[in-house]
Design a protein around this motif. Structure first.
Motif, PDB file in Angstrom:
ATOM      1  N   PHE A 234      36.296  46.287  42.182  1.00  0.00           N
ATOM      2  CA  PHE A 234      37.328  45.499  41.497  1.00  0.00           C
ATOM      3  C   PHE A 234      37.383  45.851  40.005  1.00  0.00           C
ATOM      4  O   PHE A 234      38.465  45.909  39.420  1.00  0.00           O
ATOM      5  CB  PHE A 234      37.068  43.998  41.679  1.00  0.00           C
ATOM      6  N   THR A 235      36.228  46.085  39.393  1.00  0.00           N
ATOM      7  CA  THR A 235      36.197  46.469  37.971  1.00  0.00           C
ATOM      8  C   THR A 235      36.902  47.813  37.775  1.00  0.00           C
ATOM      9  O   THR A 235      37.721  47.966  36.863  1.00  0.00           O
ATOM     10  CB  THR A 235      34.746  46.552  37.467  1.00  0.00           C
ATOM     11  N   ARG A 236      36.574  48.770  38.634  1.00  0.00           N
ATOM     12  CA  ARG A 236      37.201  50.101  38.527  1.00  0.00           C
ATOM     13  C   ARG A 236      38.716  50.022  38.703  1.00  0.00           C
ATOM     14  O   ARG A 236      39.466  50.704  38.007  1.00  0.00           O
ATOM     15  CB  ARG A 236      36.620  51.056  39.591  1.00  0.00           C
ATOM     16  N   GLU A 237      39.147  49.175  39.633  1.00  0.00           N
ATOM     17  CA  GLU A 237      40.580  49.074  39.918  1.00  0.00           C
ATOM     18  C   GLU A 237      41.272  48.008  39.063  1.00  0.00           C
ATOM     19  O   GLU A 237      42.453  47.728  39.251  1.00  0.00           O
ATOM     20  CB  GLU A 237      40.802  48.756  41.414  1.00  0.00           C
ATOM     21  N   ILE A 239      40.920  44.723  38.923  1.00  0.00           N
ATOM     22  CA  ILE A 239      41.324  43.523  39.671  1.00  0.00           C
ATOM     23  C   ILE A 239      40.523  42.345  39.147  1.00  0.00           C
ATOM     24  O   ILE A 239      39.292  42.394  39.085  1.00  0.00           O
ATOM     25  CB  ILE A 239      41.044  43.687  41.183  1.00  0.00           C
ATOM     26  N   ASN A 240      41.201  41.275  38.754  1.00  0.00           N
ATOM     27  CA  ASN A 240      40.481  40.059  38.381  1.00  0.00           C
ATOM     28  C   ASN A 240      40.951  38.909  39.265  1.00  0.00           C
ATOM     29  O   ASN A 240      42.058  38.964  39.838  1.00  0.00           O
ATOM     30  CB  ASN A 240      40.641  39.756  36.881  1.00  0.00           C
ATOM     31  N   PRO A 241      40.144  37.857  39.399  1.00  0.00           N
ATOM     32  CA  PRO A 241      40.455  36.810  40.387  1.00  0.00           C
ATOM     33  C   PRO A 241      41.763  36.066  40.148  1.00  0.00           C
ATOM     34  O   PRO A 241      42.318  35.491  41.076  1.00  0.00           O
ATOM     35  CB  PRO A 241      39.254  35.867  40.314  1.00  0.00           C
ATOM     36  N   PRO A 302      48.243  43.395  47.675  1.00  0.00           N
ATOM     37  CA  PRO A 302      48.812  42.879  48.935  1.00  0.00           C
ATOM     38  C   PRO A 302      47.734  42.483  49.944  1.00  0.00           C
ATOM     39  O   PRO A 302      47.867  41.477  50.647  1.00  0.00           O
ATOM     40  CB  PRO A 302      49.654  44.050  49.466  1.00  0.00           C
ATOM     41  N   ALA A 303      46.647  43.267  49.996  1.00  0.00           N
ATOM     42  CA  ALA A 303      45.567  42.968  50.959  1.00  0.00           C
ATOM     43  C   ALA A 303      44.884  41.648  50.631  1.00  0.00           C
ATOM     44  O   ALA A 303      44.466  40.907  51.532  1.00  0.00           O
ATOM     45  CB  ALA A 303      44.546  44.107  50.960  1.00  0.00           C
ATOM     46  N   LEU A 304      44.778  41.315  49.334  1.00  0.00           N
ATOM     47  CA  LEU A 304      44.120  40.081  48.917  1.00  0.00           C
ATOM     48  C   LEU A 304      45.030  38.858  49.050  1.00  0.00           C
ATOM     49  O   LEU A 304      44.583  37.725  48.887  1.00  0.00           O
ATOM     50  CB  LEU A 304      43.645  40.208  47.464  1.00  0.00           C
TER      51      LEU A 304
END
Length: 357
Positions: A234-237, A239-241, A302-304
């Motif tokens: 998530f860090t690399r991409e 993505i945060n909550p 989309p997956a999340l």
């Protein structure tokens, strides 16, 4: 007297097919799925469960408090297995503390609905059609469902003018109204937001959504501790909550999750508090972990927001959620967040003082 001719060109709309909860069915039902109706054994098991619950709560809930004091572990176990749908509305009122609030405040709801005005009335009217639009109770414009939802939200916006009305509240009230009267739903909303039994939820809806920020901070740390590989991905991409988890907390999974799963989560949420939201969130990520760590940013979002059907099975997901022990760590992370935020607020105040007038 001449009979009126029926205009055969006028087509009568086909009745809407609904599921057992009242939501319009979208998909074609295959003969295989129809064949999977409940067996006689399953009906008998549900009847036994219903008898146990009726004995536990007594007539109108008269035995509930006594039973909870005597056998708290039995109550917790049965709630986690799911409250019988026919008793859900009553049990939700008993476990949330809203029944007591109702009895202590006779006539208050009627006063708020009929005699008070709210600054949020236009916002509520605008949003009503967006709340469970596929449910038969809310589909008719200005119908009984939409009127009840408007009344509850308007009453709350007057009762607590600091919070007023925020869009996500409609899903809470909308869910409650499917299981109880307007007045009962209003007092359960009050119990949740003001914290009759558990920590108050009103911070989820105050300006700046302060409680949402705290919960996402806590969730992010828990996720990284339990699933370090996913945390690194998530860090690399980047993505945060807040990109996927805000609605989990604001609507307690009632916004876009399958209704049968949302109900099971709400059973536990009303009895055990917000920690079940953290646990279910962690269970979802763990269930899909091996797929999520392979996805790039553009496919992760989309997956999340659209988890696979097998992840939405309460009998698979909830036991996994219960396996996460988060209470102690949530308290530690809350203190860490408050300390960090306190320093941040103090720093901002200092900078403001230094600025020339």
């Amino acid at each position: 007297m001449e009979k009126k001719r029926v205009d055969e060109s006028v087509q009568v709309p086909a009745p809407i097919r609904v599921d057992r909860f009242g939501f319009a069915k979208q998909e074609h039902i295959s003969p295989d799925r129809l064949a999977k109706s409940k067996s006689a054994f399953e009906y008998q098991r549900e009847e036994r469960k219903l008898r146990k619950w009726r004995k536990m709560i007594g007539v109108g809930g008269s035995d509930w408090k006594h039973y909870v004091r005597r056998k708290p572990n039995v109550v917790k176990r049965r709630i986690r297995k799911g409250i019988p749908d026919s008793l859900r509305g009553l049990v939700w009122q008993l476990i949330s503390g809203s029944r007591d609030l109702l009895l202590m405040n006779p006539g208050v709801y009627e006063q708020l609905v009929i005699y008070e005005t709210s600054a949020s009335e236009l916002d509520i009217i605008r949003d009503i059609s967006r709340t469970f639009p596929s449910h038969v109770f809310y589909q008719q414009r200005h119908g009984p469902g939409q009127r009840s939802l408007y009344n509850v939200l308007k009453a709350y916006s007057v009762y607590d003018r600091e919070v007023g009305y925020v869009q996500g509240m409609g899903f809470l009230a909308g869910l409650l109204l499917l299981y109880m009267s307007e007045e009962d739903a209003f007092w359960l909303l009050v119990a949740l937001l003001k914290g009759a039994v558990h920590a108050p939820m009103e911070g989820l809806y105050l300006e700046g959504l302060p409680l949402v920020q705290q919960y996402l901070f806590q969730f992010d740390h828990l996720m990284r501790e339990y699933m370090p590989k996913l945390g690194e991905h998530f860090t690399r991409e980047m993505i945060n909550p807040s990109m996927y988890g805000s609605q989990w907390f604001i609507t307690v999974f009632s916004y876009s999750f399958p209704f049968h799963l949302a109900l099971r989560i709400w059973d536990v949420f009303l009895y055990e508090g917000v920690k079940i939201v953290f646990k279910v969130g962690l269970a979802l990520l763990k269930y899909c972990h091996d797929d999520l760590v392979k996805l790039p940013f553009e496919k992760l979002i989309p997956a999340l927001k659209n988890f696979p059907d097998d992840a939405m099975d309460p009998d698979k997901l909830l036991p996994m959620a219960y396996s996460f022990k988060v209470s102690k760590r949530l308290e530690e992370l809350k203190l860490e967040y408050e300390k960090k935020n306190g320093k941040l607020a103090a720093s901002k105040a200092k900078q403001k003082q230094k600025q020339p007038a």
